[in-house]
Each structure stands twice: as structure tokens, then as C-alpha cells.
Motif scaffolding. Structure first.
Motif, mmCIF file in Angstrom:
data_model
loop_
_atom_site.group_PDB
_atom_site.id
_atom_site.type_symbol
_atom_site.label_atom_id
_atom_site.label_comp_id
_atom_site.label_asym_id
_atom_site.label_seq_id
_atom_site.Cartn_x
_atom_site.Cartn_y
_atom_site.Cartn_z
ATOM 1 N N PRO A 1 -63.291 -7.792 -84.848
ATOM 2 C CA PRO A 1 -64.692 -7.579 -84.465
ATOM 3 C C PRO A 1 -64.825 -7.463 -82.950
ATOM 4 N N MET A 2 -65.825 -6.717 -82.516
ATOM 5 C CA MET A 2 -66.082 -6.578 -81.082
ATOM 6 C C MET A 2 -67.567 -6.815 -80.837
ATOM 7 N N VAL A 3 -67.863 -7.867 -80.097
ATOM 8 C CA VAL A 3 -69.246 -8.227 -79.778
ATOM 9 C C VAL A 3 -69.656 -7.548 -78.482
ATOM 10 N N LEU A 4 -70.778 -6.834 -78.532
ATOM 11 C CA LEU A 4 -71.363 -6.239 -77.335
ATOM 12 C C LEU A 4 -72.655 -6.984 -77.026
ATOM 13 N N HIS A 5 -72.687 -7.633 -75.878
ATOM 14 C CA HIS A 5 -73.888 -8.365 -75.473
ATOM 15 C C HIS A 5 -74.921 -7.396 -74.883
ATOM 16 N N HIS A 6 -76.145 -7.452 -75.395
ATOM 17 C CA HIS A 6 -77.234 -6.658 -74.827
ATOM 18 C C HIS A 6 -78.150 -7.527 -73.966
ATOM 19 N N ARG A 7 -78.461 -8.723 -74.459
ATOM 20 C CA ARG A 7 -79.224 -9.717 -73.685
ATOM 21 C C ARG A 7 -78.486 -11.038 -73.819
ATOM 22 N N VAL A 8 -78.220 -11.681 -72.696
ATOM 23 C CA VAL A 8 -77.387 -12.886 -72.739
ATOM 24 C C VAL A 8 -77.792 -13.846 -71.624
ATOM 25 N N SER A 9 -77.760 -15.136 -71.950
ATOM 26 C CA SER A 9 -77.999 -16.171 -70.949
ATOM 27 C C SER A 9 -76.671 -16.801 -70.546
ATOM 28 N N VAL A 10 -76.512 -17.029 -69.260
ATOM 29 C CA VAL A 10 -75.358 -17.749 -68.732
ATOM 30 C C VAL A 10 -75.896 -19.049 -68.147
ATOM 31 N N LEU A 11 -75.533 -20.171 -68.769
ATOM 32 C CA LEU A 11 -76.072 -21.472 -68.394
ATOM 33 C C LEU A 11 -74.973 -22.326 -67.758
ATOM 34 N N VAL A 12 -75.185 -22.727 -66.524
ATOM 35 C CA VAL A 12 -74.181 -23.475 -65.770
ATOM 36 C C VAL A 12 -74.361 -24.974 -66.043
ATOM 37 N N GLY A 13 -73.272 -25.622 -66.430
ATOM 38 C CA GLY A 13 -73.315 -27.054 -66.694
ATOM 39 C C GLY A 13 -73.055 -27.873 -65.442
ATOM 40 N N GLN B 1 -78.416 -7.066 -70.076
ATOM 41 C CA GLN B 1 -79.429 -7.848 -69.362
ATOM 42 C C GLN B 1 -78.989 -9.309 -69.363
ATOM 43 N N MET B 2 -78.822 -9.885 -68.184
ATOM 44 C CA MET B 2 -78.264 -11.228 -68.062
ATOM 45 C C MET B 2 -79.248 -12.147 -67.344
ATOM 46 N N PHE B 3 -79.376 -13.373 -67.859
ATOM 47 C CA PHE B 3 -80.230 -14.391 -67.256
ATOM 48 C C PHE B 3 -79.352 -15.573 -66.845
ATOM 49 N N ILE B 4 -79.501 -16.048 -65.626
ATOM 50 C CA ILE B 4 -78.680 -17.137 -65.098
ATOM 51 C C ILE B 4 -79.540 -18.394 -64.956
ATOM 52 N N TYR B 5 -78.996 -19.531 -65.409
ATOM 53 C CA TYR B 5 -79.711 -20.795 -65.317
ATOM 54 C C TYR B 5 -78.844 -21.846 -64.623
ATOM 55 N N HIS B 6 -79.484 -22.683 -63.805
ATOM 56 C CA HIS B 6 -78.847 -23.817 -63.116
ATOM 57 C C HIS B 6 -77.797 -23.357 -62.096
ATOM 58 N N GLU B 7 -78.127 -22.323 -61.343
ATOM 59 C CA GLU B 7 -77.202 -21.835 -60.321
ATOM 60 C C GLU B 7 -76.913 -22.889 -59.257
ATOM 61 N N ASP B 8 -77.838 -23.841 -59.085
ATOM 62 C CA ASP B 8 -77.652 -24.875 -58.075
ATOM 63 C C ASP B 8 -76.476 -25.794 -58.388
ATOM 64 N N ARG B 9 -75.955 -25.729 -59.602
ATOM 65 C CA ARG B 9 -74.827 -26.566 -59.995
ATOM 66 C C ARG B 9 -73.473 -25.950 -59.632
ATOM 67 N N ILE B 10 -73.469 -24.715 -59.169
ATOM 68 C CA ILE B 10 -72.207 -24.037 -58.864
ATOM 69 C C ILE B 10 -71.603 -24.642 -57.599
ATOM 70 N N ALA C 1 -71.820 -27.325 -75.534
ATOM 71 C CA ALA C 1 -72.562 -27.408 -76.796
ATOM 72 C C ALA C 1 -74.018 -27.774 -76.534
ATOM 73 N N LYS C 2 -74.258 -28.697 -75.601
ATOM 74 C CA LYS C 2 -75.625 -29.099 -75.261
ATOM 75 C C LYS C 2 -76.410 -27.936 -74.650
ATOM 76 N N LEU C 3 -75.767 -27.183 -73.768
ATOM 77 C CA LEU C 3 -76.441 -26.040 -73.146
ATOM 78 C C LEU C 3 -76.774 -24.976 -74.184
ATOM 79 N N LEU C 4 -75.861 -24.707 -75.113
ATOM 80 C CA LEU C 4 -76.148 -23.734 -76.163
ATOM 81 C C LEU C 4 -77.313 -24.201 -77.034
#
Length: 241
Positions: free
Chosen positions: A186-198, A20-29, A232-235
Motif C-alpha cells: 500500500p502507498m499512503v498519500l497525505h493530502h491534509r496532515v498535522s505534524v505535532l511536536v512532543g 496541506q500541512m499544519f504544525i503544532y507546538h513548534e516551541d518545543r523544537i 500516542a497522546k498527541l495522536l
């Protein structure tokens, strides 16, 4: 599961894994320009997340060993990634290949933290020191309207599994010191993740002029540090909000 483009393959892979992915600040692309995408990096899923989140195929540089492991070879090929060369050829080959891609207005992706957070797993809110190869690439590439786009991947829910012994990977890349330690990869599996565009960092003629002169080190450091600070600020915003 795989189709024609890296973007389609990325969407199919994430759908198959139920992420499940959430996208933020798509207008910056940026649109209609060459782009160097830079991001924090903790999982093999980060490449498809960037492509699905930004809605664009991205030619992402990945670790040398991924191009040596048989099954991994095919996966990175389907995702449009290109493995880095051995250390003695790495920087020159990366700059040449990535520059060719940018001059045809393809997007190039870089994980400036390198392989370390993949092997020595960090917390989801952390971002490590950035290597500066992407800044050199952006400042050297003879491309107008070039932007560096910082993107934060904030893992909200994940599972961490142990996979192959790290020392086994030395068979595929004996030059990597991270593979000399005991333990498993180690192997990380993302189940819920935010993608934040700077905010995109646009490379100007002034930047390139400084890069060709005495201020070269200063402008490279500024570009790299600005992009890292943005991620770092977005995180921080994602996990404190």
C-alpha cells in the motif's frame, strides 16, 4: 524539483504533491543541540513531512530495500535518508553511522515501528510497538545536550493506493519476512496532515550512568515507552479534539 539540502527537497516534494500541512507546538523544537527525532510511520511521505514540519534537515534511517531499488535509491539520497544494512549487520552499522552524525550535531530520524505499518497498513490514529534501537543510540552516543524529540504525524485526509506486489520486493530484500505474503504494497498519500511536536526527552548523565549498570534494560524501556506514549497522546489529541 530537487535542490541542495534535504530540507529544501522535502519542501519542494510536498509542494509538488499539494500536501496541506499544519504544525503544532513548534516551541518545543530544540535549538543548538543534537536531536534524535522519532515518529509514527505509515507513508513514504513521512520523512519529508518531518523535515518540513521541524524546519530542519534530518538524516532518517529507512528500510534496507529502499537502498536497493533503482528509482527509490535516488529519492532517498536526495532526502538525506540512509538505508539500514542487512539484518546481520543492521544494529551495529546503524549505531555507528547514527553516532557519527550526532557527534557532528546533525539530526537523526528513526521510525521505531519499522516497516510493518507501511506494509500492513494501520489506521491514522494508531501507533504500534516501538523497537528500542533509538533509545540505545541516544544512551550510547557521546554527545552532550542530546534530546529525543517525539513527533506525531496525524493524517487528516489521505488516499491509499496499491503498488507493486509484496513478493516482488523480495528480489531487493529476501531477508524481510513481510515480503513473503501475498498482496500489494500500500502507498499512503497525505493530502491534509498535522505534524505535532512532543516534549523533548533530554538524555542526562544519570541516564547514561544507569545504562552502563544493572538498570540498563529498565532505562532503555523507559526511554522508548515514554516517547511512544507521547506520540500516542498527541495522536489521540489530534483525532479527538
Amino acid at each position: 524539483m530537487f535542490f541542495n539540502s534535504p530540507l529544501q527537497n522535502s519542501r519542494s516534494l510536498l509542494a509538488a504533491m499539494g500536501t496541506q500541512m499544519f504544525i503544532y507546538h513548534e516551541d518545543r523544537i530544540p535549538t543548538d543541540s543534537a536531536v534524535v527525532v522519532v515518529s509514527n510511520h505509515r507513508s513514504f511521505m513521512d520523512a519529508p513531512l518531518l523535515m518540513a514540519g521541524l524546519g530542519h534537515s534530518i538524516r532518517i534511517a529507512c528500510h534496507h530495500y529502499m537502498g536497493q531499488v533503482p528509482v527509490m535509491q535516488e529519492i532517498i539520497k536526495q532526502l538525506g535518508c540512509f538505508p539500514l544494512e542487512k539484518p546481520e549487520y543492521r544494529q551495529q552499522a546503524f549505531l555507528q553511522q547514527a553516532t557519527r552524525l550526532l557527534t557532528t550535531h546533525q539530526w537523526v530520524g528513526v521510525f521505531p515501528e519499522g516497516a510493518q505499518p507501511m506494509v500492513q497498513l494501520t489506521k491514522p490514529h494508531e501507533v504500534g510497538r516501538f523497537q528500542r534501537g533509538f533509545a540505545h543510540l541516544a544512551l550510547r552516543a557521546p554527545v552532550k545536550d542530546l534530546a529525543i524529540l517525539p513527533v506525531a504525524i496525524a493524517s487528516l485526509e489521505e488516499t491509499v493506493n496499491s503498488t507493486v506486489p509484496l513478493r516482488l520486493l523480495r528480489l531487493f530484500d529476501p531477508s524481510e519476512p513481510l515480503f513473503e505474503q501475498p498482496g500489494r504494497h500500500p502507498m499512503v498519500l497525505h493530502h491534509r496532515v498535522s505534524v505535532l511536536v512532543g516534549h523533548p526527552y533530554w538524555i542526562t548523565p544519570k541516564h547514561r550512568e544507569q545504562y552502563q549498570g544493572k538498570q540498563a534494560k529498565k532505562v532503555v524501556a523507559h526511554v522508548a515507552d515514554t516517547c511512544r506514549d507521547e506520540i500516542a497522546k498527541l495522536l489521540h489529541q489530534s483525532f479527538s479534539g
